[in-house]
Design an enzyme around this catalytic site. Structure first.
Site, PDB file in Angstrom:
ATOM      1  N   SER A 113      37.110  35.491  46.006  1.00  0.00           N
ATOM      2  CA  SER A 113      36.714  36.201  44.791  1.00  0.00           C
ATOM      3  C   SER A 113      36.536  35.272  43.591  1.00  0.00           C
ATOM      4  O   SER A 113      35.712  34.378  43.645  1.00  0.00           O
ATOM      5  CB  SER A 113      37.722  37.301  44.498  1.00  0.00           C
ATOM      6  N   HIS A 114      37.360  35.465  42.557  1.00  0.00           N
ATOM      7  CA  HIS A 114      37.147  34.707  41.322  1.00  0.00           C
ATOM      8  C   HIS A 114      37.713  33.291  41.391  1.00  0.00           C
ATOM      9  O   HIS A 114      37.484  32.503  40.480  1.00  0.00           O
ATOM     10  CB  HIS A 114      37.793  35.457  40.149  1.00  0.00           C
ATOM     11  N   ASP A 280      31.895  38.867  39.417  1.00  0.00           N
ATOM     12  CA  ASP A 280      32.738  37.776  39.901  1.00  0.00           C
ATOM     13  C   ASP A 280      32.212  37.180  41.216  1.00  0.00           C
ATOM     14  O   ASP A 280      31.126  37.540  41.677  1.00  0.00           O
ATOM     15  CB  ASP A 280      34.190  38.245  40.063  1.00  0.00           C
ATOM     16  N   ASP A 282      32.674  37.506  44.447  1.00  0.00           N
ATOM     17  CA  ASP A 282      32.242  38.345  45.566  1.00  0.00           C
ATOM     18  C   ASP A 282      31.592  39.654  45.124  1.00  0.00           C
ATOM     19  O   ASP A 282      31.355  40.542  45.952  1.00  0.00           O
ATOM     20  CB  ASP A 282      33.405  38.617  46.522  1.00  0.00           C
ATOM     21  N   ASP A 284      32.566  42.213  43.255  1.00  0.00           N
ATOM     22  CA  ASP A 284      33.239  43.509  43.151  1.00  0.00           C
ATOM     23  C   ASP A 284      33.764  43.805  41.747  1.00  0.00           C
ATOM     24  O   ASP A 284      34.230  44.905  41.483  1.00  0.00           O
ATOM     25  CB  ASP A 284      34.352  43.653  44.208  1.00  0.00           C
ATOM     26  N   ARG A 285      33.686  42.808  40.843  1.00  0.00           N
ATOM     27  CA  ARG A 285      34.195  43.100  39.490  1.00  0.00           C
ATOM     28  C   ARG A 285      33.089  42.946  38.456  1.00  0.00           C
ATOM     29  O   ARG A 285      32.025  42.400  38.725  1.00  0.00           O
ATOM     30  CB  ARG A 285      35.375  42.195  39.169  1.00  0.00           C
ATOM     31  N   LYS A 379      35.836  48.015  45.036  1.00  0.00           N
ATOM     32  CA  LYS A 379      35.336  48.014  43.674  1.00  0.00           C
ATOM     33  C   LYS A 379      33.942  47.409  43.694  1.00  0.00           C
ATOM     34  O   LYS A 379      33.596  46.687  44.622  1.00  0.00           O
ATOM     35  CB  LYS A 379      36.281  47.293  42.727  1.00  0.00           C
TER      36      LYS A 379
HETATM   37  C1  VG1 Z   1      43.915  40.421  40.887  1.00  0.00           C
HETATM   38  C2  VG1 Z   1      43.776  41.631  39.998  1.00  0.00           C
HETATM   39  C3  VG1 Z   1      43.718  42.891  40.835  1.00  0.00           C
HETATM   40  C4  VG1 Z   1      42.583  42.776  41.845  1.00  0.00           C
HETATM   41  C5  VG1 Z   1      42.763  41.521  42.665  1.00  0.00           C
HETATM   42  C6  VG1 Z   1      41.634  41.289  43.631  1.00  0.00           C
HETATM   43  O1  VG1 Z   1      45.135  40.502  41.619  1.00  0.00           O
HETATM   44  O2  VG1 Z   1      44.844  41.700  39.084  1.00  0.00           O
HETATM   45  O3  VG1 Z   1      43.568  44.009  39.993  1.00  0.00           O
HETATM   46  O4  VG1 Z   1      42.559  43.896  42.690  1.00  0.00           O
HETATM   47  O5  VG1 Z   1      42.826  40.381  41.806  1.00  0.00           O
HETATM   48  O6  VG1 Z   1      40.425  41.278  42.975  1.00  0.00           O
HETATM   49  P1  VG1 Z   1      46.447  39.707  41.197  1.00  0.00           P
HETATM   50  O7  VG1 Z   1      47.437  39.999  42.312  1.00  0.00           O
HETATM   51  O8  VG1 Z   1      46.066  38.288  41.066  1.00  0.00           O
HETATM   52  O9  VG1 Z   1      46.873  40.277  39.879  1.00  0.00           O
HETATM   53  V1  VG1 Z   1      39.249  40.225  43.469  1.00  0.00           V
HETATM   54  O10 VG1 Z   1      37.901  40.569  42.661  1.00  0.00           O
HETATM   55  O11 VG1 Z   1      39.999  38.769  43.342  1.00  0.00           O
HETATM   56  O12 VG1 Z   1      39.025  40.591  45.165  1.00  0.00           O
HETATM   57 CO    CO Z   2      36.303  39.946  43.523  1.00  0.00          CO
END
Ligand code: VG1
Ligand code: CO
Length: 546
Positions: A113-114, A280, A282, A284-285, A379
């Site tokens: 993801s990010h 982001d 992937d 989803d955000r 998402k």
């Molecule tokens: C973070 C965010 C959470 C989100 C997760 C995955 O997790 O706070 O809300 O669902 O990333 O999103 P954490 O445990 O680091 O707070 V993504 O777009 O990285 O798949």
């Molecule tokens: Co993501």
């Protein structure tokens, strides 16, 4: 087909976090590391022989190599067919869409993801079930347990698949179909939103800018925003997915999406676009911006909920809303007014799946720039962007005006999240323990202008299957509805990231438009005192403020 059974030793660190297993690329390249985890997935899910799997990723470094390995392992583990995105690309919401549409057994998405990519960056892998959503905890726990006792993995001897050629090829006895990663997703979006109205808005001179941050959404945004909705070429910036995201950090917030922020806060207001958005790694955000204006993600969820019937896919109204615990209660106020239920779940999209499958909620959201609905089970960044464009096309107000009118009607849950990244893990754990150690004495105590109403370590019982998830974040609630939450991230790969979530409710239109950081200052001070933040971490300020 020749299948090799390779003897292996288990790794003890393959526990999936908030969203799959994330590690440094170097860890994933350790011999057998990826293979072991994939075998643990296959052993835990026990897909019947002949099942279909969906496979794709966010295009980051090591994406295509991993896909070739997983294809050979899927063939050796009895899958009949794998649908893989062309070029190895599938955004997380698009993968969810394809799993559902093709009624596949499940899917594997390669993404961190990010988290930054590239040889020195991160890689990740997550498994989604047949409903298109992230595997629930009982499956991720089974995968972890399996990974710790694994003795062998199976892999077919076969040549690489040409991932660029749409159509069917064989890996041993298994069919691999390379699919257009965008088509099914774009068609789904067109079925949910009023594309004609958005086209008319854009045709009338409304200007937008979408920053794909060199991550996976580029091809999706170009197809939908520029080709189907008629936005001029160049509306999508950083639209080519790159293995290292152009050395960027594909996290759509005010810190990391600085190129978009500079455009949307341009000195010459008149030439600044009306609407800006970013997604982001992937896809989803999402981050939504107006001209010189930031929409807090918790507010975005509430505003989408309040305006949902403007979009054709949602004219029948919403069954309910769910938000993660640290997300502000702005959506709760809308649910209240609509007379629909609002659920509070732990952080991570996997907790929304059961509620959506049971038809209890239509919209879901997280404060971390994640919004989505039951159209898929993830998402969905571009979906949120299109929802906003649909609302803007119908209401013909500026982004800022829509938010201000929302606050005037519902009050404002002033909100911010402060992240302290890359803390030593033991210091972060001790800080959390220290906060928790005060819980017995806190209720009823006055801290500044606030009186503590309750505090707890958030625990969630899933209303559908009764499963319990505890240790999900430390909550301190005040009598007036304000709140401080302390939580450790479950997605990082270096040390610990402490997240402090701050929320204060304001019903007074006179002060409602105040700067969030200023309005939250008293709560920030309380949070620092309670956690002895500066003494314990030596940090003067957060790494990221959203
Ligand atoms: C973070 C965010 C959470 C989100 C997760 C995955 O997790 O706070 O809300 O669902 O990333 O999103 P954490 O445990 O680091 O707070 V993504 O777009 O990285 O798949
Ligand atoms: Co993501």
């Amino acid at each position: 087909m020749k299948i090799q059974t390779v003897a292996t030793m288990p790794f003890d660190d393959q526990k999936p976090g908030t969203s799959g297993l994330r590690k440094k690329v170097a860890a994933f390249k350790t011999p057998a590391y990826l293979e072991n985890f994939v075998q643990a997935i296959f052993d835990s899910i026990t897909a019947p022989v002949g099942s279909v799997l969906v496979l794709g990723g966010d295009g980051r470094y090591y994406n295509c190599e991993a896909i070739q390995i997983i294809l050979r392992m899927a063939a050796a583990n009895g899958f009949a067919k794998v649908l893989v995105g062309q070029g190895g690309i599938l955004s997380t919401p698009a993968a969810s869409c394809v799993i559902r549409k093709t009624r596949s057994f499940g899917g594997i998405i390669l993404s961190a993801s990010h988290n930054p990519g590239g040889p020195e960056g991160d890689f990740g892998i997550k498994y989604n079930t047949g409903n298109g959503g992230p595997a629930p905890e009982k499956i991720t726990e089974a995968i972890y347990a399996c990974s710790r006792s694994l003795t062998q993995y199976r892999i077919a001897d076969a040549a690489d698949v040409n991932l660029d050629r749409i159509g069917c090829q064989m890996v041993g006895d298994m069919n691999v179909e390379v699919i257009d990663p965008v088509a099914d997703y774009a068609e789904l979006m067109e079925s949910l939103f009023d594309f004609a109205a958005i086209r008319a808005l854009i045709g009338g001179g409304f200007r937008l800018c979408f920053d794909a941050m060199h991550a996976v959404t580029g091809p999706y945004a170009i197809e939908i925003l520029e080709k189907r909705l008629g936005a001029p070429a160049g509306t999508v910036i950083n639209g080519v997915p790159l293995p290292d995201f152009g050395e960027g950090h594909p996290d759509p917030n005010l810190t990391y999406a600085h190129e978009l922020v500079a455009i949307m806060y341009g000195a010459d207001r008149a030439s600044t676009p009306d609407f800006g958005a970013a997604s982001d790694g992937d896809g989803d955000r999402n981050m939504i911006l107006g001209r010189h204006f930031f929409v807090n993600p918790s507010d975005s969820l509430a505003i989408i909920a309040a305006n949902a019937t403007q979009a054709p896919g949602y004219v029948a109204g919403l069954a309910g809303i769910a938000r993660s615990m640290p997300t502000s209660a702005a959506a709760d106020r809308v649910a209240d007014k609509l007379g629909i239920p609002c659920f509070e779940t732990p952080t991570g999209w996997k907790f929304f799946g059961n509620l959506m499958d049971a038809g209890k909620v239509t919209l879901c959201g997280e404060e971390s720039f994640g919004t989505g609905s039951s159209h898929v089970r993830e998402k969905d960044g571009l979906w949120a962007v299109l929802f906003w464009l649909n609302i803007l096309a119908k209401r013909r107000l500026s982004v800022e005006e829509i938010v201000h009118r929302h606050w005037a009607e519902y009050g404002r849950n002033v909100y911010s999240r402060h992240d302290y990244e890359a803390l030593p893990a033991d210091i972060a754990a001790e800080l959390m323990a220290h906060v928790k150690s005060q819980f017995a004495d806190l209720p009823g105590r006055r801290l500044g202008d606030y009186t503590v109403k309750f505090c707890d370590d958030f625990s969630y019982t899933d209303p559908i299957d009764g499963s319990v998830s505890s240790g999900q974040g430390l909550r301190i609630g005040f009598k007036d509805g304000s709140r401080i939450v302390f939580r450790l991230s479950g997605t990082g790969t270096e040390g610990a990231t402490l997240r402090i979530y701050l929320e204060a409710y304001s019903s007074d239109p006179a002060t409602q438009r105040a700067d969030a950081q200023q309005a939250l200052e008293p709560l920030i001070d309380i949070a620092h005192d309670l956690s002895q933040l500066k003494q314990r971490t030596g940090r003067e300020s957060p790494t990221v403020i959203t």
